[in-house]
Scaffold this motif. Structure first.
Motif, PDB file in Angstrom:
ATOM      1  N   PHE A 187       0.754  -0.661   0.038  1.00 58.64           N
ATOM      2  CA  PHE A 187       0.392  -0.055   0.020  1.00 58.64           C
ATOM      3  C   PHE A 187       0.542   1.300   0.262  1.00 58.64           C
ATOM      4  N   GLU A 188       2.433   1.414   0.545  1.00 54.22           N
ATOM      5  CA  GLU A 188       2.245   2.642   1.066  1.00 54.22           C
ATOM      6  C   GLU A 188       3.318   2.530  -0.440  1.00 54.22           C
ATOM      7  N   ARG A 189       3.946   2.038  -0.551  1.00 54.74           N
ATOM      8  CA  ARG A 189       5.149   1.912  -2.699  1.00 54.74           C
ATOM      9  C   ARG A 189       3.553   1.936  -3.107  1.00 54.74           C
ATOM     10  N   HIS A 190       2.460   1.302  -3.515  1.00 58.06           N
ATOM     11  CA  HIS A 190       1.977   1.705  -4.643  1.00 58.06           C
ATOM     12  C   HIS A 190       0.319   1.689  -4.417  1.00 58.06           C
ATOM     13  N   ALA A 191       0.020   2.099  -3.289  1.00 55.13           N
ATOM     14  CA  ALA A 191      -1.665   2.655  -3.090  1.00 55.13           C
ATOM     15  C   ALA A 191      -2.008   1.536  -3.588  1.00 55.13           C
ATOM     16  N   GLU A 192      -1.816   0.525  -2.955  1.00 55.49           N
ATOM     17  CA  GLU A 192      -2.497  -1.063  -3.752  1.00 55.49           C
ATOM     18  C   GLU A 192      -3.676  -0.697  -2.434  1.00 55.49           C
ATOM     19  N   PRO A 193      -5.228  -1.463  -2.578  1.00 52.64           N
ATOM     20  CA  PRO A 193      -6.180  -1.060  -1.807  1.00 52.64           C
ATOM     21  C   PRO A 193      -6.162  -2.321  -0.971  1.00 52.64           C
ATOM     22  N   GLY A 194      -6.406  -2.447   0.147  1.00 50.63           N
ATOM     23  CA  GLY A 194      -6.902  -3.752   1.155  1.00 50.63           C
ATOM     24  C   GLY A 194      -8.136  -3.119   2.380  1.00 50.63           C
ATOM     25  N   ALA A 195      -8.895  -4.243   2.056  1.00 49.08           N
ATOM     26  CA  ALA A 195     -10.048  -4.454   3.232  1.00 49.08           C
ATOM     27  C   ALA A 195      -8.809  -5.237   4.804  1.00 49.08           C
ATOM     28  N   LEU A 196      -9.601  -5.251   5.186  1.00 47.85           N
ATOM     29  CA  LEU A 196      -8.837  -5.887   7.190  1.00 47.85           C
ATOM     30  C   LEU A 196     -10.469  -6.249   7.959  1.00 47.85           C
ATOM     31  N   LEU A 197     -10.504  -7.517   7.696  1.00 48.61           N
ATOM     32  CA  LEU A 197     -11.904  -7.905   8.385  1.00 48.61           C
ATOM     33  C   LEU A 197     -11.459  -8.204   9.832  1.00 48.61           C
ATOM     34  N   MET A 198     -12.369  -8.209  10.606  1.00 47.95           N
ATOM     35  CA  MET A 198     -11.723  -8.380  12.555  1.00 47.95           C
ATOM     36  C   MET A 198     -13.624  -8.814  12.762  1.00 47.95           C
ATOM     37  N   LEU A 199     -13.407 -10.547  13.182  1.00 54.70           N
ATOM     38  CA  LEU A 199     -14.093 -11.239  13.973  1.00 54.70           C
ATOM     39  C   LEU A 199     -14.050 -11.887  14.806  1.00 54.70           C
ATOM     40  N   ASP A 200     -15.771 -11.736  15.078  1.00 50.18           N
ATOM     41  CA  ASP A 200     -15.389 -12.605  16.773  1.00 50.18           C
ATOM     42  C   ASP A 200     -16.844 -13.677  16.966  1.00 50.18           C
ATOM     43  N   LEU A 201     -16.924 -14.707  17.131  1.00 49.58           N
ATOM     44  CA  LEU A 201     -17.698 -15.259  17.184  1.00 49.58           C
ATOM     45  C   LEU A 201     -19.314 -14.764  18.845  1.00 49.58           C
ATOM     46  N   ASP A 202     -20.054 -14.431  18.357  1.00 46.58           N
ATOM     47  CA  ASP A 202     -21.242 -13.557  19.125  1.00 46.58           C
ATOM     48  C   ASP A 202     -21.060 -14.962  20.086  1.00 46.58           C
ATOM     49  N   HIS A 203     -21.174 -14.290  21.301  1.00 43.59           N
ATOM     50  CA  HIS A 203     -21.679 -14.626  22.926  1.00 43.59           C
ATOM     51  C   HIS A 203     -21.503 -16.443  23.006  1.00 43.59           C
ATOM     52  N   PHE A 204     -19.857 -16.211  22.626  1.00 46.46           N
ATOM     53  CA  PHE A 204     -19.239 -17.672  22.197  1.00 46.46           C
ATOM     54  C   PHE A 204     -18.827 -18.557  24.288  1.00 46.46           C
ATOM     55  N   LYS A 205     -18.695 -17.230  24.826  1.00 45.92           N
ATOM     56  CA  LYS A 205     -18.740 -18.291  26.487  1.00 45.92           C
ATOM     57  C   LYS A 205     -20.131 -19.157  26.444  1.00 45.92           C
ATOM     58  N   GLU A 206     -20.896 -18.516  26.217  1.00 41.86           N
ATOM     59  CA  GLU A 206     -22.762 -18.691  26.799  1.00 41.86           C
ATOM     60  C   GLU A 206     -22.148 -20.762  25.567  1.00 41.86           C
ATOM     61  N   VAL A 207     -21.754 -20.713  24.464  1.00 39.48           N
ATOM     62  CA  VAL A 207     -21.640 -22.032  23.732  1.00 39.48           C
ATOM     63  C   VAL A 207     -21.100 -22.682  24.667  1.00 39.48           C
ATOM     64  N   ASN A 208     -19.423 -22.161  25.167  1.00 38.38           N
ATOM     65  CA  ASN A 208     -18.457 -23.440  26.300  1.00 38.38           C
ATOM     66  C   ASN A 208     -19.279 -23.254  27.849  1.00 38.38           C
ATOM     67  N   ASP A 209     -20.209 -22.487  27.725  1.00 41.01           N
ATOM     68  CA  ASP A 209     -20.682 -22.949  29.084  1.00 41.01           C
ATOM     69  C   ASP A 209     -21.908 -23.614  29.462  1.00 41.01           C
ATOM     70  N   ARG A 210     -22.458 -24.061  28.223  1.00 36.83           N
ATOM     71  CA  ARG A 210     -23.601 -24.668  27.900  1.00 36.83           C
ATOM     72  C   ARG A 210     -23.650 -26.237  27.646  1.00 36.83           C
ATOM     73  N   TYR A 211     -22.264 -25.759  26.505  1.00 38.54           N
ATOM     74  CA  TYR A 211     -22.253 -27.807  26.110  1.00 38.54           C
ATOM     75  C   TYR A 211     -20.937 -27.870  25.675  1.00 38.54           C
ATOM     76  N   GLY A 212     -20.341 -27.654  26.952  1.00 40.99           N
ATOM     77  CA  GLY A 212     -18.859 -27.374  27.087  1.00 40.99           C
ATOM     78  C   GLY A 212     -17.547 -26.861  26.062  1.00 40.99           C
ATOM     79  N   HIS A 213     -16.478 -27.192  26.778  1.00 39.27           N
ATOM     80  CA  HIS A 213     -15.432 -26.647  25.906  1.00 39.27           C
ATOM     81  C   HIS A 213     -15.205 -27.364  24.157  1.00 39.27           C
ATOM     82  N   ALA A 214     -15.099 -28.567  24.318  1.00 43.22           N
ATOM     83  CA  ALA A 214     -14.941 -29.730  22.857  1.00 43.22           C
ATOM     84  C   ALA A 214     -16.073 -28.947  21.469  1.00 43.22           C
TER      85      ALA A 214
END
Length: 503
Positions: free
Chosen positions: A350-377
């Motif tokens: 990007f700095e050399r050629h101004a090449e665009p790029g998108a960065l996506l940050m993702l997070d699984l919603d309420h994942f702690k509840e999945v672990n607590d309800r169904y287990g870590h497996a």
């Protein structure tokens, strides 16, 4: 835990020491005034000493001196320049020893009346021997401090081979001075035997006391060292060739000169009954030599093939270890370390050629509840399934990684805002529609996504932070959303919102 062989390949085993060398150009550019004064001054003094001692050898006749040994007479040559230049070769590099060795031999050759063209060729004798020694230490990374049985044994072997190669100059010396085959044996034997004994008995103890300090200094002054670019297999091949040629050359010249000396002595006694016996013995010796030569060649080829096979196995293992070190064990996606390297390369583009790029940050919603309800497996199964969906959606040029826990990063090179939004929405919908089955239960989950684009004047950390801020906004506004933030823009836009239950 690494195997011993693999650790040795990585230079992690005690007793492994690369053949560190110092270049004159780097010393002049990066060396301190004291280093330049001590090293260059010492080297120039060594050059003058080598030339002076070389002339002294000719004047005093220190060549081919007979020495009684075990009831027989052997010949040695005392040649101090060889010792001086060998030390420089072992401690600083081939050129440091080859240059004074060549000049010393060249001067004594001219002083002795050798024709110029022969003197130019003759002077390569000792540099050739030093090259064989350098090749040996480059290929087999044995310490040169001679503080172990292994290092001493290798030093004795490689200096013997180096002395054999150096003794090739004896053939030119005898030819230009019209010395017959009877006189050639003492000159040639004196050259290699004298060089070998002096290397072991004189240079060896000097190395024992000086090499540890030189090696310590070289390790701390890496900017002065020559880079090592040649691959290991090529170094080993050269070493095998040097050892084979050295052994065969030594055997051939020893038998040839010995046979010629005996035949010359018997020809002076016409009708001697020993002539026939000598012919039979000579034929037998030569047959034995060629059989041994074939065995030596076979061993050399066999050992090299073993090494190349071992190297290919180690290379494959190293590649796999490298992959594992940069791969998340649960999802088989690149881990945070690997993704950081990818982001740095993309940001540089990007700095050399101004090449665009998108960065996506993702997070699984309420994942702690999945672990607590169904287990870590079950939680692990959800993460693995999510990674499979991501892999199915991204392009070959895209990179997805597990950033930590239930958080992921996806890099989309050469994508505009419309393309990034469409991709994120497609991924979000796919996650929402595909439940995970665990022990007969359907686990529904969703994902929140933040998108950021590279902005002018921003840093890589800013880019990641903007994606993180966009993700935070998506979660604050109810999760299961895609929020985009353009580079340098503090405003966020909700692209989609479609809440879904987690179970």
């Amino acid at each position: 835990m690494l195997s011993k062989k693999l650790a040795a390949r990585l230079g992690l085993v005690k007793g492994e020491e690369p053949y560190l060398t110092v270049t004159l150009a780097r010393l002049r550019q990066y060396g301190t005034p004291t280093e330049k004064k001590v090293i260059l001054g010492g080297w120039l003094l060594s050059l003058l000493a080598s030339i002076s001692f070389g002339l002294l050898v000719v004047v005093e006749g220190w060549s081919g001196l007979p020495v009684p040994f075990g009831g027989i007479e052997v010949f040695i040559t005392i040649y101090p320049p060889f010792l001086i230049c060998l030390w420089w070769t072992l401690c600083f590099g081939w050129l440091w020893g080859a240059i004074p060795a060549y000049l010393a031999t060249f001067v004594l050759a001219l002083y002795s009346g050798m024709p110029l063209q022969w003197a130019l060729l003759f002077s390569f004798a000792n540099p050739l021997g030093f090259a064989a020694i350098s090749i040996g230490y480059r290929a087999i990374r044995v310490p040169r401090d001679l503080r172990s049985v292994q290092s001493i044994a290798f030093y004795v072997l490689i200096t013997f081979i180096g002395a054999i190669f150096s003794s090739a100059g004896a053939l030119i010396w005898c030819y230009t001075n019209q010395i017959d085959t009877i006189g050639l044996l003492p000159i040639w034997q004196g050259w290699w035997l004298g060089g070998f004994l002096q290397s072991v008995l004189i240079v060896g103890p000097i190395l024992f006391f000086t090499q540890p300090f030189v090696a310590l200094w070289q390790r701390t002054r890496s900017e002065l060292r020559a880079p090592e670019v040649e691959d290991l297999s090529r170094r080993i091949l050269r070493l095998v060739l040097v050892l084979v040629l050295g052994v065969l050359g030594y055997g051939y010249l020893t038998i040839k000169l010995g046979v010629d000396r005996v035949e010359s002595a018997l020809e002076a006694v016409p009708g001697s009954p020993l002539l026939d016996a000598t012919d039979v013995l000579t034929s037998t010796v030569w047959i034995f030599f060629w059989v041994v030569a074939l065995i030596v060649l076979s061993i050399g080829v066999f050992n090299y093939r073993i090494f190349t096979r071992w190297e290919s196995v180690v290379d494959a293992l190293m590649a796999e270890l490298s992959r594992l070190a940069q791969t998340d064990y649960l999802t088989d996606l690149p881990n945070r370390r690997a993704m950081s390297e990818v982001l740095e390369k993309q940001f540089s583009r990007f700095e050399r050629h101004a090449e665009p790029g998108a960065l996506l940050m993702l997070d699984l919603d309420h994942f702690k509840e999945v672990n607590d309800r169904y287990g870590h497996a079950a939680g692990d199964q959800v993460i693995r399934r999510f990674a499979e969906i991501v892999r199915a959606e991204i392009r070959l040029e895209d990179t997805a990684s597990r950033w930590g826990g239930e958080e992921f990063l996806i890099l989309l090179p050469r994508v505009d805002q419309t393309g990034a939004q469409a991709f994120a929405e497609r991924l979000r919908s796919s996650v929402q529609e595909h439940a995970v089955e665990h022990k007969g239960q359907q686990i529904h989950y969703t994902v929140s996504i933040g998108i950021a684009f590279i902005g002018k004047g921003a840093t890589l950390d800013d880019w990641i932070s903007q994606a993180d801020d966009a993700l935070y906004t998506a979660k604050q506004q109810g999760r299961n959303q895609v929020v985009m933030r353009a580079g340098g823009d503090s405003d966020s836009a909700v692209v989609s919102e479609d809440a879904a239950p987690t179970s």
